[in-house]
Design an enzyme around this catalytic site. Structure first.
Site, PDB file in Angstrom:
ATOM      1  N   CYS A 171       1.003  -1.543   0.082  1.00 16.80           N
ATOM      2  CA  CYS A 171      -0.085   0.006   0.307  1.00 16.80           C
ATOM      3  C   CYS A 171       0.857   1.541  -0.051  1.00 16.80           C
ATOM      4  O   CYS A 171       0.553   2.518  -0.820  1.00 16.80           O
ATOM      5  CB  CYS A 171      -0.832  -0.254   1.234  1.00 16.80           C
ATOM      6  SG  CYS A 171      -2.342  -1.104   0.989  1.00 16.80           S
TER       7      CYS A 171
HETATM    8  P1  NAD Z   1      -5.067  -8.961  -3.472  1.00 23.24           P
HETATM    9  O1  NAD Z   1      -3.835  -9.047  -4.837  1.00 23.24           O
HETATM   10  O2  NAD Z   1      -3.944  -9.631  -2.680  1.00 23.24           O
HETATM   11  O3  NAD Z   1      -5.869 -10.212  -4.480  1.00 23.24           O
HETATM   12  C1  NAD Z   1      -6.558  -9.396  -5.247  1.00 23.24           C
HETATM   13  C2  NAD Z   1      -7.373 -11.034  -5.775  1.00 23.24           C
HETATM   14  O4  NAD Z   1      -8.169 -10.573  -7.131  1.00 23.24           O
HETATM   15  C3  NAD Z   1      -6.389 -11.459  -6.385  1.00 23.24           C
HETATM   16  O5  NAD Z   1      -6.793 -13.017  -5.388  1.00 23.24           O
HETATM   17  C4  NAD Z   1      -6.950 -12.141  -7.868  1.00 23.24           C
HETATM   18  O6  NAD Z   1      -6.694 -12.295  -8.059  1.00 23.24           O
HETATM   19  C5  NAD Z   1      -8.044 -11.434  -7.851  1.00 23.24           C
HETATM   20  N1  NAD Z   1      -8.309 -10.331  -9.312  1.00 23.24           N
HETATM   21  C6  NAD Z   1      -7.374 -10.698 -10.121  1.00 23.24           C
HETATM   22  N2  NAD Z   1      -8.573  -9.841 -11.370  1.00 23.24           N
HETATM   23  C7  NAD Z   1      -9.857 -10.561 -11.192  1.00 23.24           C
HETATM   24  C8  NAD Z   1     -10.781 -10.183 -11.594  1.00 23.24           C
HETATM   25  N3  NAD Z   1     -11.171  -9.653 -13.142  1.00 23.24           N
HETATM   26  N4  NAD Z   1     -12.221 -10.603 -11.771  1.00 23.24           N
HETATM   27  C9  NAD Z   1     -11.964 -11.084  -9.789  1.00 23.24           C
HETATM   28  N5  NAD Z   1     -10.843 -11.232  -9.330  1.00 23.24           N
HETATM   29  C10 NAD Z   1      -9.560 -10.949  -9.751  1.00 23.24           C
HETATM   30  O7  NAD Z   1      -5.045  -7.340  -3.273  1.00 23.24           O
HETATM   31  P2  NAD Z   1      -5.331  -6.341  -2.023  1.00 23.24           P
HETATM   32  O8  NAD Z   1      -3.488  -7.211  -1.039  1.00 23.24           O
HETATM   33  O9  NAD Z   1      -6.211  -7.418  -1.339  1.00 23.24           O
HETATM   34  O10 NAD Z   1      -6.157  -5.095  -2.498  1.00 23.24           O
HETATM   35  C11 NAD Z   1      -6.561  -4.832  -3.108  1.00 23.24           C
HETATM   36  C12 NAD Z   1      -7.047  -4.052  -2.783  1.00 23.24           C
HETATM   37  O11 NAD Z   1      -7.467  -3.660  -1.395  1.00 23.24           O
HETATM   38  C13 NAD Z   1      -6.138  -2.784  -3.381  1.00 23.24           C
HETATM   39  O12 NAD Z   1      -6.305  -1.365  -4.633  1.00 23.24           O
HETATM   40  C14 NAD Z   1      -5.239  -2.422  -2.555  1.00 23.24           C
HETATM   41  O13 NAD Z   1      -4.441  -0.919  -2.055  1.00 23.24           O
HETATM   42  C15 NAD Z   1      -6.454  -2.771  -1.331  1.00 23.24           C
HETATM   43  N6  NAD Z   1      -5.861  -2.188  -0.289  1.00 23.24           N
HETATM   44  C16 NAD Z   1      -5.129  -3.342   0.014  1.00 23.24           C
HETATM   45  C17 NAD Z   1      -4.458  -3.335   1.492  1.00 23.24           C
HETATM   46  C18 NAD Z   1      -3.857  -4.893   2.024  1.00 23.24           C
HETATM   47  O14 NAD Z   1      -3.171  -4.151   3.351  1.00 23.24           O
HETATM   48  N7  NAD Z   1      -3.851  -5.336   2.057  1.00 23.24           N
HETATM   49  C19 NAD Z   1      -5.275  -2.579   2.918  1.00 23.24           C
HETATM   50  C20 NAD Z   1      -6.000  -1.256   1.954  1.00 23.24           C
HETATM   51  C21 NAD Z   1      -6.900  -1.549   1.034  1.00 23.24           C
END
Ligand code: NAD
Length: 428
Positions: A264
């Protein structure tokens, strides 16, 4: 209520499990069949404290997973977009995955008669929900805003404490274009003791970036002060302990060290820089925040070079690979630039992390990974501490197996050990 969660990564899986715990029925959607199978089997696809218990409790009951968007939309009233928003090669936000998920949601909405709300939970730059997601949904569904609702609900959870943070939030922000959609999204959180801040989508998007940019700024500020303190022979932790007593400042995020990583802070600050540049504003402070952060890991290697001279052929132990403790996530971990620089200098790297060996081995396959600190330290010319895992605080006799007992601490983990260990703090 019935909820679908699009994207079962850190945010999606935790949100799904916690919404189920709050009594909602949840369908998860991902394009990765392996993750879907794990969730349906009640197994957490990522390491998060408390997540295995919740998945085990709700999978196959209130919580199910599928790759089928239509099924998920048909069987829910609200869909949360939780897919990744990585950076493009210029550091700007890459909305490709959000666009793909929006198209799929739009297509699945086409034949649905009932009102449905689409919520963006992914971190997206201001205006994305209104100017990117909404038009895609309208185009692919053939419907207009009002036939369906749209909202932005940023996520503030910390990896490692994500389940706790979801269930005990200090803020919940819901940005919507109309009251009906906002009311529905806010009601999903009614089981939690937290006031919901209601606003429009672009303000909700900006709140998330401001939050992360401010925390990142505090860390780079602490590192800058720490670097100056180091040169002057002052302990920056003593300085910040006193400074943090000021109620206007507080104690959090003043810890100098090897810098911030994770999925992030680096990407969100860069995305905000990108958005600011797009509208003709040069964000000088934010650019410095990134620059200071990118220089910190090299300072670890510089100290090593000052102590050992030429590094080629030396064995260096790296303790800690995850970007922080209590997670297996190595994205943007500060140990990545350190290991890269060590390998470029011809070093034999011996590494250990309680959770992240496997994830790091996908980035570096030419590193020796170990199952504990003692094996990692065996015969090493020096040790670098890169992650604040609690177990590293206890290290003592383990250093005895090193060839040269030089410990460079990038996380302020050790109180300087006995005389026979050469201890160097990065900024103290
Ligand atoms: P991640 O990469 O862990 O997970 C994303 C998931 O989306 C994956 O499982 C992937 O296979 C799936 N995906 C990809 N394309 C897809 C599609 N077309 N349809 C359905 N699923 C699909 O991401 P994350 O860390 O969970 O982050 C997600 C969002 O939340 C980002 O924008 C991030 O900035 C935000 N965020 C993350 C955190 C954190 O601590 N990780 C905290 C707050 C906000």
């Amino acid at each position: 209520m019935k909820i679908s969660i699009i994207g079962t990564g850190y945010v999606g899986t935790v949100s799904a499990a916690c919404f189920a715990e709050l009594g909602h029925r949840v369908v998860c959607v991902d394009i990765d069949q392996e993750k879907i199978d794990l969730i349906n089997a009640g197994i957490a696809p990522i390491y998060e404290e408390g997540l295995p218990e919740l998945l085990k409790k709700h999978a196959g009951k209130r919580l199910n997973a599928t790759t089928d968007y239509e099924f998920a939309v048909r069987n829910s009233e609200v869909s949360f977009i939780c897919v990744a928003t990585p950076q493009d090669p210029d550091g700007k936000i890459d909305l490709g995955i959000v666009k793909a998920a929006s198209s799929s949601l739009g297509n699945s909405l086409k034949n649905k008669k009932e009102y449905h709300v689409i919520v963006v939970k992914s971190t997206v730059v201001p205006e994305t929900t209104e100017k990117v997601v909404l038009p895609i949904i309208e185009k692919h569904s053939g419907k207009h805003h009002g036939d369906f609702g749209i909202a932005m609900n940023p996520e503030f959870l910390r990896e490692g404490k994500a389940v706790y943070d979801f269930m005990h939030p200090d803020k919940i922000v819901v940005g919507s274009l109309d009251k009906k959609a906002g009311d529905i999204v806010a009601s999903l959180y009614s089981g939690l003791e937290c006031e919901v801040t209601r606003t429009n989508p672009r303000t909700a998007e900006m709140i998330k970036y401001t939050n992360n940019a401010f925390l990142a700024t505090r860390i780079s500020f602490a590192n800058e002060i720490g670097n100056i303190c180091k040169e002057l022979g002052i302990d920056t932790y003593e300085v910040m302990n006193a400074v943090g007593r000021d109620f206007r400042i507080g104690q959090y995020f003043l810890n100098a060290g090897a810098g911030f990583g994770g999925s992030c802070f680096p990407k969100d600050v860069k995305a905000l820089i990108g958005k600011a540049s797009e509208i003709g504003y040069e964000p000088l402070l934010l650019k410095s925040v990134i620059e200071i952060n990118e220089r910190q890991p090299s300072r670890m290697v510089q100290i090593l070079k000052n102590k050992l001279g030429k590094l080629s052929g030396k064995k260096i132990a790296v303790l800690g690979l995850a970007f922080k403790n209590d997670t297996d996530d190595v994205r943007e971990s500060r140990s990545i630039p350190v290991i890269k620089e060590l390998l470029d200098n011809g070093v034999k790297v011996s590494a250990y992390d309680p959770m992240a060996n496997e994830n790091m081995s996908r980035i570096f396959n030419n590193v020796q990974y170990n199952n504990n600190a003692a094996d990692t330290l065996h015969g090493a010319d020096a040790c670098l501490i890169m992650t604040e895992w609690d177990e590293f605080r206890e290290l003592d006799k383990e250093f005895n197996v090193m060839k040269r007992k030089l410990v460079i601490d990038g996380r302020h983990m050790l109180t300087p050990p006995g005389k026979d260990i050469e201890y160097v703090g990065l900024c103290w």
